[in-house]
Design a protein around this motif. Structure first.
Motif, PDB file in Angstrom:
ATOM      1  N   ALA A 251       4.695   8.116   2.458  1.00 56.65           N
ATOM      2  CA  ALA A 251       4.768   8.014   1.012  1.00 56.65           C
ATOM      3  C   ALA A 251       3.978   9.136   0.370  1.00 56.65           C
ATOM      4  O   ALA A 251       4.296   9.593  -0.714  1.00 56.65           O
TER       5      ALA A 251
ATOM      6  N   ARG B   2       1.326   9.310  -5.972  1.00 55.02           N
ATOM      7  CA  ARG B   2       1.912  10.638  -5.822  1.00 55.02           C
ATOM      8  C   ARG B   2       2.721  11.010  -7.047  1.00 55.02           C
ATOM      9  O   ARG B   2       2.755  12.160  -7.478  1.00 55.02           O
ATOM     10  N   LYS B   3       3.388  10.008  -7.630  1.00 52.71           N
ATOM     11  CA  LYS B   3       4.195  10.339  -8.800  1.00 52.71           C
ATOM     12  C   LYS B   3       3.334  10.483 -10.043  1.00 52.71           C
ATOM     13  O   LYS B   3       3.817  10.821 -11.105  1.00 52.71           O
TER      14      LYS B   3
ATOM     15  N   TYR C  83       0.803  -1.221   0.000  1.00 53.51           N
ATOM     16  CA  TYR C  83       0.000   0.000   0.000  1.00 53.51           C
ATOM     17  C   TYR C  83       0.840   1.277   0.000  1.00 53.51           C
ATOM     18  O   TYR C  83       0.548   2.223  -0.725  1.00 53.51           O
ATOM     19  N   PRO C  84       1.919   1.337   0.804  1.00 54.26           N
ATOM     20  CA  PRO C  84       2.793   2.515   0.657  1.00 54.26           C
ATOM     21  C   PRO C  84       3.315   2.675  -0.767  1.00 54.26           C
ATOM     22  O   PRO C  84       3.414   3.787  -1.267  1.00 54.26           O
TER      23      PRO C  84
ATOM     24  N   SER D  36       2.378   4.904   4.789  1.00 55.60           N
ATOM     25  CA  SER D  36       1.568   5.437   3.699  1.00 55.60           C
ATOM     26  C   SER D  36       1.560   6.949   3.745  1.00 55.60           C
ATOM     27  O   SER D  36       1.669   7.634   2.738  1.00 55.60           O
TER      28      SER D  36
ATOM     29  N   TRP E 153       1.913   0.714   8.955  1.00 61.12           N
ATOM     30  CA  TRP E 153       1.504   0.819   7.574  1.00 61.12           C
ATOM     31  C   TRP E 153       0.887   2.189   7.300  1.00 61.12           C
ATOM     32  O   TRP E 153       1.156   2.834   6.288  1.00 61.12           O
TER      33      TRP E 153
ATOM     34  N   LEU F  71       1.756   1.769  -3.449  1.00 59.59           N
ATOM     35  CA  LEU F  71       0.657   2.313  -4.239  1.00 59.59           C
ATOM     36  C   LEU F  71       0.527   3.817  -4.014  1.00 59.59           C
ATOM     37  O   LEU F  71       0.301   4.594  -4.944  1.00 59.59           O
ATOM     38  N   GLN F  72       0.695   4.235  -2.740  1.00 62.55           N
ATOM     39  CA  GLN F  72       0.610   5.672  -2.455  1.00 62.55           C
ATOM     40  C   GLN F  72       1.717   6.439  -3.199  1.00 62.55           C
ATOM     41  O   GLN F  72       1.487   7.507  -3.759  1.00 62.55           O
ATOM     42  N   ARG F  73       2.903   5.841  -3.203  1.00 65.47           N
ATOM     43  CA  ARG F  73       4.025   6.502  -3.883  1.00 65.47           C
ATOM     44  C   ARG F  73       3.738   6.638  -5.364  1.00 65.47           C
ATOM     45  O   ARG F  73       3.952   7.677  -5.961  1.00 65.47           O
TER      46      ARG F  73
END
Lengths: 114, 893
Positions: B71, A57-58, A49-50, B68, B64, A52-54
């Motif tokens: 991120a 964001r990009k 999930y992090p 997130s 997590w 996916l967040q990154r």
């Protein structure tokens, strides 16, 4: 055979590829990667999930909320045009570097000594 | 690049959505766990096991969420917000510390901001409305700093036409205007008669109406005027100006335009309210030679111009010199006038050339001093912050252990620094405003009165950058020290001495403060003594009880005889009043704004370099009014009679004049020759008086000559009265006497002569006072720093003190132990400060009077002063140390 952990940079590439096949929600992406890798790879769900967040964001993927048949809300991800371009670029890089690694690994002493 | 933009957009979007994102993440997490649970159930696990397995596989959801959020990239911004909140809470928790810090900073910043504002107004800020001022230059035709001449109307145009290095060339001269509003009292305005394209050269445009057109700038009379924005607002109520008129010096003028707001002439501190075309000049000044046809007049004395692109000042000066020499060849009557007065071109417009260097130097000095004070203030606050950081090092160590990077800690301290710096800068700005309002009226050294100093964009920008720098300083210092601290040592709270390195810095800071403030206090003491010495000088006359006021017959258009008659009538009226002891008129009283000079020599001394003397016209009674004694009193009577009869060739010399011309004071009855530009005048000496100071007190009194009022062609004059009555009563007497003599005479400034003398000393006084105040401020700040250091040191060593006392040490020993450090620091600081002070005193050498830079008395006084400060600073902490009870101290650990 023990499962192999996916390196972070590679995970992003794999997510992009997965989404290029069809849009998917987070859990589905994890399942799809494991399935496509024929269970070699074990996706660390905490880092999915992090990642996916990154990627969001990009600007390489976008997300939208949809309702499943069961009536639950889930976030679906899909590839953007930028992401598509990025996928192509990273795939080319990956192929080049893995070919190079292959050359090195198959080198014999005779090749070196000449 | 595209990626970068997308990245930023993503961050901003996340920032805006804020907590909504967190909720979304949580919902996503729920969904994920649900799917995982279902999969587990379908492969055979029980419901409970399925959920547990799902959660287990996922890992810590909090981490997590954190990752997130990380991120998402808003971490930095939320951190900053968090830090600021923390910093503000700190302030609320310890208001005393914050108050002291902000006040200290505020005082430091106020000084620097105020000085910079004045500097800006006086040196940097362009004259309002002027365009492209880099090519503007000032032109004078001068012999030396104090003597110059001008151009007549005809000569001006002849030269101006021929100039190639100047794009535009213009000139002006001042005219005093008596303005008579209908039914109101006469007021006097500063006016300027222009020649050439004055407004065009400056590049300003009218706020209303227009400036002069070509015909109005020619030789034919044109009764038109341009007025200042201030005058338009005050006298005409900002109404429509077409058709407005102005009655000045007996003529009616039509107002054709209004200058832009804030513009008061081509001089930076100008007060011009009315601009007039050239042709009216001789109408307004009845005794100036008529404009047309006279080449030798020097009506216009101030010139400026805009250089053509690429032309240097030297080139312009050369071309002007050639033009002047051509003029001299063509018109022999002006040849003499310009033989010694040569054209000089100075870059920039706005400050008279002779004041420029002096003003710049003074301003730089004041700025330097103010910066030193600010430095001391910053050192103080930095020290205080360091103390706090050390006290809170337990907290910092915990942060580090939890994974805070150096950057994060820097951010934390930076937030504190920003809050403090912002508060300090605001306080400083407010204080500076107050300061300027109060001090503006006092006058600045070498510059005169500076009112309406604006706090403009430049100043605000300056203060903001200062604040930023100090904020960075305050952030960096504690952070650098936090690197050394590891968790274990610091959590084990103990009154152990810190590592040697940190106390070096703190001690160093305090020594720096002491040294800097000593370096300020010493020159301040020297300046104070200089002022005292100046005050003690014997002026040569007695100013107490004497009042002076100025008036002029210019508006009436009297000739010399009429004026003299008026003056004698006025004096008679004044002397008739029982409160008036004596009265006299003069062209220039002592400590007047300007003095006139003359060149004189003995009659047989043709070819000898003449003596430069100051030149006063006086009536009878002048010497007795001011109590100036005659060298040989037996001549006094004859001299007074000569002056009363207004004999045009009688003159009284001062002692030094007589000695320099004739070699002795025995000069009565002898003739002397005054050299003028065109002709010489012969006079007869009727008396010799003692010297008096009339301007700069620092130099010996200049030689002077006193002629009769009949020998003076000027319209304006001063009246001196020695009065027994109070100031108010005297003013009433004077007003009545003037009114009964001639009601239309304007007059202003009835003031005591003593005030005039003090005003001449105002520059010295102001500078001395300023450095005194700043020095004191610096010393107080240093004392605070010392006190804080002492208090901290005692607090740190409580355990040690407790042990010592428990082992039998007497309170006295303990006090000495604690104060020993103070003494050492003070001595070192003082020693350094003396060196610094001496260096500064050398720089200020020219301002000192009667004291050497190494004057021992001042240094001793400074040493005593600082010892007192040190004692005071150490007293409280020492008492605290002595009152430590061993059992309490030991138990507290």
């Amino acid at each position: 055979m023990s499962d192999v952990e996916i390196v972070q940079g590679t995970l992003e590439l794999l997510v992009l590829k997965t989404l290029s096949l069809e849009p998917m929600h987070g859990w589905g992406i994890g399942q799809r990667i494991e399935q496509l890798s024929r269970d070699v790879f074990n996706v660390n769900q905490g880092s999915l999930y992090p990642a996916l967040q990154r990627l969001m964001r990009k600007g390489w993927i976008r997300s939208e909320w949809r309702v499943t048949e069961a009536g639950r809300r889930a976030r679906w991800y899909s590839l953007t045009a930028l992401g598509r371009r990025q996928l192509e670029a990273e795939r080319a890089d990956w192929e080049r570097s893995s070919r190079a690694v292959g050359w090195i690994l198959s080198a014999t002493l005779k090749e070196v000594r000449g | 690049m595209r990626n970068l933009i997308a990245d930023l957009k993503g961050r901003v979007r996340s920032l805006i959505r804020g907590t909504a994102e967190d909720d979304a993440l949580r919902e996503e997490l729920e969904f994920h766990l649900e799917m995982e649970r279902r999969r587990n159930e379908s492969s055979g696990m029980s419901s409970g096991d399925a959920s547990r397995a799902a959660r287990l596989r996922f890992g810590s959801s909090e981490r997590w969420l954190e990752e997130s959020r990380d991120a998402r990239g808003v971490r930095a911004l939320t951190d900053i917000a968090q830090d600021l909140g923390l910093a503000l809470r700190e302030v609320r928790r310890r208001p005393a510390f914050a108050f002291v810090a902000v006040l200290t900073l505020g005082l430091g910043m106020a000084g620097v901001t105020a000085v910079f504002s004045v500097l800006n107004r006086v040196l940097l800020q362009p004259i309002p409305g002027v365009q492209a001022s880099e090519r503007l230059v000032t032109v004078r035709f001068q012999e030396d700093e104090w003597n110059d001449t001008g151009l007549s109307f005809l000569n001006f145009h002849e030269i101006a036409q021929s100039l190639g290095t100047f794009e535009v060339f213009a000139g002006y001269t001042s005219v005093q205007l008596q303005v008579l509003p209908d039914g109101g009292r006469a007021t006097v305005l500063d006016g300027v008669s222009i020649v050439g394209d004055y407004f065009g050269a400056l590049g300003i445009t009218p706020a209303h109406g227009r400036f002069f057109v070509a015909e109005e700038l020619g030789a034919a009379p044109a009764n038109v005027a341009v007025i200042s924005h201030r005058l338009w607002r005050d006298e005409y109520g900002s109404s429509e100006i077409s058709g407005a008129t102005l009655r000045m010096n007996g003529h009616v003028f039509t107002v054709v335009g209004v200058a832009p707001p804030g513009f008061h002439g081509a001089e930076r501190l100008g007060t011009t309210d009315v601009w007039l075309p050239p042709a009216v000049y001789s109408d307004l000044r009845h005794f100036s030679r008529p404009m047309a046809g006279d080449r030798s007049a020097d009506a216009y004395r101030r010139f400026f111009g805009r250089l053509a692109p690429g032309v240097t000042v030297t080139q312009a000066e050369q071309e002007l010199t050639l033009a002047i020499d051509r003029l001299r060849a063509a018109y022999p009557e002006v040849s003499e006038q310009y033989e010694r007065n040569r054209p000089r071109v100075y870059a920039g417009v706005g400050l008279a050339p002779q004041s420029r260097a002096g003003v710049a130097r003074t301003m730089k000095l004041m700025f330097g001093v103010a910066m030193v004070v600010l430095l001391i203030a910053c050192a103080n606050v930095a020290n205080l912050l360091l103390f706090r950081a050390v006290r809170a090092r337990g907290e910092s160590a915990v942060r580090r252990a939890l994974g805070a990077s150096t950057l994060r800690i820097l951010q934390h301290h930076a937030a504190q620094g920003i809050v403090l710096a912002a508060a300090g800068a605001s306080a400083g700005l407010a204080l500076a405003l107050l300061l300027l309002r109060g001090a503006g009226a006092l006058g600045m050294p070498g510059v005169g009165q500076v009112t309406d100093v604006p706090i403009d964009v430049r100043v605000l920008g300056f203060t903001a950058s200062l604040a930023l720098l100090t904020a960075i300083l305050f952030a960096a210092v504690p952070t650098l020290f936090s690197r050394k601290w590891d968790l274990v040592t610091n959590l084990r709270e103990a009154a152990r001495a810190e590592t040697g390195r940190t106390s070096w810095v703190r001690n160093g800071l305090v020594v720096l403060q002491l040294a800097l403030s000593a370096a300020l206090v010493i020159p301040a003491a020297l300046l104070a003594r200089s002022v005292q010495n100046l005050n003690d000088i014997d002026l040569g006359f007695d100013p107490d009880g004497v009042y002076e006021f100025y008036t002029t017959v210019e508006p009436q258009g009297y000739d010399v005889d009429q004026r003299v008659q008026l003056q004698q009538q006025l004096l008679a009226t004044l002397r008739a009043d029982p409160s008036i002891v004596s009265a006299a008129t003069t062209s220039s009283p002592p400590f007047a704004m300007a003095n006139f000079l003359a060149r004189v020599r003995g009659p047989e001394q043709e070819g000898v370099e003449p003596v430069l003397v100051t030149n006063h016209a006086v009536s009878s009674g002048f010497f007795s009014t001011l109590s100036i004694p005659f060298v040989d009193p037996s001549h006094a009577g004859a001299a007074e009679i000569a002056l009363r009869n207004v004999s045009p060739d009688a003159v009284v010399l001062s002692r030094s004049a007589a000695e320099q011309i004739y070699g002795s004071t025995d000069a009565v009855g002898r003739a002397y020759v005054e050299e003028g530009y065109v002709e010489n005048w012969t006079r007869r000496v009727v008396g010799v008086v003692e010297d008096i100071h009339i301007t700069r007190l620092r130099e010996p009194p200049p030689p002077a000559i006193y002629r009769s009022m009949g020998d003076d062609f000027r319209d304006a004059f001063a009246v001196l009265v020695r009065s027994r009555a109070s100031a108010d009563r005297t003013e009433a007497i004077v007003t009545d006497a003037l009114a009964s003599t001639d009601p239309a005479l304007p007059f202003f400034r009835v003031q005591s002569l003593r005030a005039g003398v003090d005003r001449a000393m105002a520059e010295e006084l102001l500078f001395a006072r300023l450095s005194g105040v700043l020095g004191l401020l610096a010393a107080m700040l240093a004392a605070v720093g010392l006190y804080a250091l002492m208090g901290y040191s005692v607090a740190q060593r409580r355990r040690e003190i407790g042990i010592r006392m428990a082992l039998g040490a007497r309170a006295g020993r303990v006090v000495m132990l604690v104060t020993g450090e103070t003494v050492r620091l003070t001595l070192v600081g003082l020693a350094l400060g003396c060196v610094g002070g001496w260096a500064l005193a050398r720089v200020l050498r020219n301002m000192l009077f009667g004291v050497a830079p190494l004057d021992p008395a001042s240094y001793v006084a400074a040493a005593i002063f600082f010892s007192l400060i040190a004692v005071l600073a150490a007293a409280m902490p020492a008492r605290q140390a002595a009152s430590v009870q061993p059992s309490v101290a030991l138990r507290a650990e």
